[in-house]
Motif scaffolding. Structure first.
Motif, PDB file in Angstrom:
ATOM      1  N   PHE A  55       0.779  -1.241  -0.057  1.00 46.76           N
ATOM      2  CA  PHE A  55      -0.066  -0.117  -0.029  1.00 46.76           C
ATOM      3  C   PHE A  55       0.934   1.298   0.087  1.00 46.76           C
ATOM      4  O   PHE A  55       0.684   2.274  -0.752  1.00 46.76           O
ATOM      5  N   ASP A  56       1.911   1.283   0.934  1.00 47.21           N
ATOM      6  CA  ASP A  56       2.641   2.486   0.845  1.00 47.21           C
ATOM      7  C   ASP A  56       3.710   2.636  -0.240  1.00 47.21           C
ATOM      8  O   ASP A  56       3.662   3.678  -0.812  1.00 47.21           O
ATOM      9  N   TRP A  57       4.037   1.640  -0.855  1.00 48.15           N
ATOM     10  CA  TRP A  57       4.770   1.738  -2.343  1.00 48.15           C
ATOM     11  C   TRP A  57       3.709   2.195  -3.225  1.00 48.15           C
ATOM     12  O   TRP A  57       4.197   3.057  -3.983  1.00 48.15           O
ATOM     13  N   TYR A  58       2.698   1.689  -3.277  1.00 51.95           N
ATOM     14  CA  TYR A  58       1.839   1.940  -4.289  1.00 51.95           C
ATOM     15  C   TYR A  58       1.433   3.436  -4.265  1.00 51.95           C
ATOM     16  O   TYR A  58       1.480   4.253  -5.251  1.00 51.95           O
ATOM     17  N   ASN A  59       1.184   3.990  -3.136  1.00 52.61           N
ATOM     18  CA  ASN A  59       1.136   5.373  -3.139  1.00 52.61           C
ATOM     19  C   ASN A  59       2.290   6.340  -3.305  1.00 52.61           C
ATOM     20  O   ASN A  59       1.830   7.419  -3.936  1.00 52.61           O
ATOM     21  N   SER A  60       3.237   5.668  -3.573  1.00 52.42           N
ATOM     22  CA  SER A  60       4.549   6.605  -3.968  1.00 52.42           C
ATOM     23  C   SER A  60       4.976   6.263  -5.207  1.00 52.42           C
ATOM     24  O   SER A  60       5.759   6.912  -5.595  1.00 52.42           O
ATOM     25  N   PHE A  61       4.456   5.341  -5.774  1.00 54.34           N
ATOM     26  CA  PHE A  61       5.226   4.847  -6.810  1.00 54.34           C
ATOM     27  C   PHE A  61       4.590   5.592  -8.073  1.00 54.34           C
ATOM     28  O   PHE A  61       3.501   5.977  -8.192  1.00 54.34           O
ATOM     29  N   SER A  62       5.539   5.966  -9.117  1.00 58.47           N
ATOM     30  CA  SER A  62       5.120   6.660 -10.396  1.00 58.47           C
ATOM     31  C   SER A  62       5.968   6.097 -11.492  1.00 58.47           C
ATOM     32  O   SER A  62       7.190   6.346 -11.382  1.00 58.47           O
ATOM     33  N   PRO A  63       5.265   5.430 -12.152  1.00 60.14           N
ATOM     34  CA  PRO A  63       6.078   4.898 -13.459  1.00 60.14           C
ATOM     35  C   PRO A  63       6.585   5.633 -14.317  1.00 60.14           C
ATOM     36  O   PRO A  63       6.405   6.928 -14.316  1.00 60.14           O
ATOM     37  N   ASN A  64       7.929   5.386 -14.541  1.00 63.15           N
ATOM     38  CA  ASN A  64       9.014   6.250 -15.499  1.00 63.15           C
ATOM     39  C   ASN A  64       8.518   5.976 -16.888  1.00 63.15           C
ATOM     40  O   ASN A  64       9.064   4.933 -17.467  1.00 63.15           O
ATOM     41  N   GLU A  65       8.149   7.114 -17.675  1.00 56.83           N
ATOM     42  CA  GLU A  65       7.314   6.894 -18.894  1.00 56.83           C
ATOM     43  C   GLU A  65       8.517   6.552 -19.732  1.00 56.83           C
ATOM     44  O   GLU A  65       8.519   5.841 -20.872  1.00 56.83           O
ATOM     45  N   SER A  66       9.782   7.319 -19.952  1.00 56.63           N
ATOM     46  CA  SER A  66      10.810   7.345 -20.633  1.00 56.63           C
ATOM     47  C   SER A  66      11.510   5.775 -20.525  1.00 56.63           C
ATOM     48  O   SER A  66      12.014   5.188 -21.397  1.00 56.63           O
ATOM     49  N   LEU A  67      11.588   5.514 -19.227  1.00 54.69           N
ATOM     50  CA  LEU A  67      12.169   3.974 -19.181  1.00 54.69           C
ATOM     51  C   LEU A  67      11.307   2.852 -19.489  1.00 54.69           C
ATOM     52  O   LEU A  67      11.731   1.984 -20.100  1.00 54.69           O
ATOM     53  N   SER A  68       9.852   2.985 -19.508  1.00 57.00           N
ATOM     54  CA  SER A  68       9.166   2.048 -20.323  1.00 57.00           C
ATOM     55  C   SER A  68       9.215   1.835 -21.494  1.00 57.00           C
ATOM     56  O   SER A  68       9.271   0.967 -22.134  1.00 57.00           O
ATOM     57  N   ILE A  69       9.570   3.105 -22.351  1.00 57.31           N
ATOM     58  CA  ILE A  69       9.677   3.394 -23.634  1.00 57.31           C
ATOM     59  C   ILE A  69      11.119   2.783 -23.901  1.00 57.31           C
ATOM     60  O   ILE A  69      11.015   1.979 -24.917  1.00 57.31           O
ATOM     61  N   SER A  70      11.755   3.071 -23.159  1.00 52.62           N
ATOM     62  CA  SER A  70      13.316   2.613 -23.344  1.00 52.62           C
ATOM     63  C   SER A  70      13.386   1.141 -23.380  1.00 52.62           C
ATOM     64  O   SER A  70      14.033   0.316 -24.214  1.00 52.62           O
ATOM     65  N   PHE A  71      12.492   0.598 -22.374  1.00 53.85           N
ATOM     66  CA  PHE A  71      12.517  -0.856 -22.380  1.00 53.85           C
ATOM     67  C   PHE A  71      12.005  -1.694 -23.477  1.00 53.85           C
ATOM     68  O   PHE A  71      12.524  -2.645 -24.113  1.00 53.85           O
ATOM     69  N   LEU A  72      10.708  -1.049 -24.099  1.00 59.17           N
ATOM     70  CA  LEU A  72      10.085  -1.610 -25.387  1.00 59.17           C
ATOM     71  C   LEU A  72      11.048  -1.352 -26.426  1.00 59.17           C
ATOM     72  O   LEU A  72      10.926  -2.309 -27.452  1.00 59.17           O
ATOM     73  N   GLU A  73      11.675  -0.192 -26.680  1.00 61.72           N
ATOM     74  CA  GLU A  73      12.299   0.010 -27.768  1.00 61.72           C
ATOM     75  C   GLU A  73      13.610  -0.962 -27.721  1.00 61.72           C
ATOM     76  O   GLU A  73      13.904  -1.661 -28.820  1.00 61.72           O
ATOM     77  N   GLN A  74      14.104  -1.399 -26.538  1.00 62.79           N
ATOM     78  CA  GLN A  74      15.240  -2.323 -26.559  1.00 62.79           C
ATOM     79  C   GLN A  74      14.741  -3.720 -26.858  1.00 62.79           C
ATOM     80  O   GLN A  74      15.243  -4.458 -27.775  1.00 62.79           O
ATOM     81  N   VAL A  75      13.454  -4.041 -26.641  1.00 62.27           N
ATOM     82  CA  VAL A  75      12.944  -5.204 -27.071  1.00 62.27           C
ATOM     83  C   VAL A  75      12.637  -5.494 -28.489  1.00 62.27           C
ATOM     84  O   VAL A  75      13.034  -6.532 -29.298  1.00 62.27           O
ATOM     85  N   ILE A  76      12.248  -4.344 -29.074  1.00 62.08           N
ATOM     86  CA  ILE A  76      11.971  -4.160 -30.622  1.00 62.08           C
ATOM     87  C   ILE A  76      13.290  -4.627 -31.286  1.00 62.08           C
ATOM     88  O   ILE A  76      13.516  -5.080 -32.270  1.00 62.08           O
ATOM     89  N   ILE A  77      14.458  -3.764 -30.961  1.00 60.04           N
ATOM     90  CA  ILE A  77      15.680  -3.678 -31.565  1.00 60.04           C
ATOM     91  C   ILE A  77      16.032  -5.400 -31.387  1.00 60.04           C
ATOM     92  O   ILE A  77      16.613  -5.901 -32.412  1.00 60.04           O
ATOM     93  N   GLU A  78      15.964  -5.934 -30.230  1.00 60.96           N
ATOM     94  CA  GLU A  78      16.546  -7.500 -30.161  1.00 60.96           C
ATOM     95  C   GLU A  78      15.565  -8.352 -31.039  1.00 60.96           C
ATOM     96  O   GLU A  78      16.197  -9.243 -31.595  1.00 60.96           O
TER      97      GLU A  78
END
Length: 239
Positions: A202-225
């Protein structure tokens, strides 16, 4: 190679090493497999089809929903782990534990016997509902434990869904999944035996904010591979 199989066998490992060394190319679905595979140059193939089957959500939602919908979507396995999670969050009105997929019926009697009411269970669903189910979730449940090399080294398709739909994901500590989740800030590793588990999530969820650029970076790396593996396959066919 998509899973750990018989690598504990010395004979199998020797035959596998010979096969890989004589292959035109070998593709694996997780870098974690390098823990038990012979040294070689590997390509990577991911358990997702970004081109044709999924709508990548382009922005991160900052809205926090309550109660928090914690969803396991897919073939329901690791029942003992999920039973521990259900007991840890039993009737905690901050959470609704959702289970969608084949095998979810195995949890119905358990919830009834233990008077667990903050749960929603639904059986098999058509693939077309996958996007809807992820979009209607707040946290993705990918808690598989870490007591075997299979779960410690593999990458689940739920990892890709977390990046695609910008939904935080729970994974088990001590796994390769946790290292990727931490690297791209997609979620958090948890210990299912944590006596204060519900409060920590609960405490983690309240403070968590996904990093949009890192999410995109992850998916871009997947596409490259994926493209590199596809290119290698085409080269082999042309030979």
């Amino acid at each position: 190679l998509r899973d750990y199989t018989y690598e504990r066998s010395k004979i199998y490992k020797k035959v596998l090493a010979i096969t890989i060394n004589n292959a035109y190319a070998t593709a694996i679905s997780s870098l974690g497999f390098l823990e038990f595979l012979p040294k070689s140059q590997y390509l990577y193939i991911h358990n997702i089809d970004l081109e044709n089957r999924y709508e990548v959500i382009s922005t991160v939602s900052t809205t926090k929903n309550y109660p928090i919908r914690l969803s396991f979507i897919g073939n329901i396995r690791y029942l003992n782990i999920n039973k521990k999670l259900l007991l840890a969050m039993k009737n905690d009105d901050r959470f609704i534990l959702q289970y969608f997929g084949v095998g979810s019926e195995n949890l119905v009697a358990f919830c009834k016997d233990n008077n667990i009411r903050n749960v929603y269970i639904e059986g098999a669903f058509p693939f077309e509902r996958t996007s809807e189910l992820y979009k209607s979730s707040d946290i993705i449940n990918n808690i598989y434990g870490n007591d075997s090399i299979e779960v410690r080294t593999a990458l689940s398709n739920k990892l890709y869904y977390a990046a695609i739909y910008k939904k935080p994901i729970l994974v088990s500590t001590g796994t390769f999944m946790e290292s990727i989740v931490n690297q791209y800030k997609l979620g958090i590793g948890i210990d299912i035996n944590d006596l204060n588990l519900a409060n920590h999530i609960f405490d983690w969820y309240n403070s968590f904010s996904p990093n949009e650029s890192l999410s995109i970076s992850f998916l871009e790396q997947v596409i490259i591979e994926e493209e590199l593996t596809k290119s290698k396959f085409i080269q082999f066919i042309k030979r």
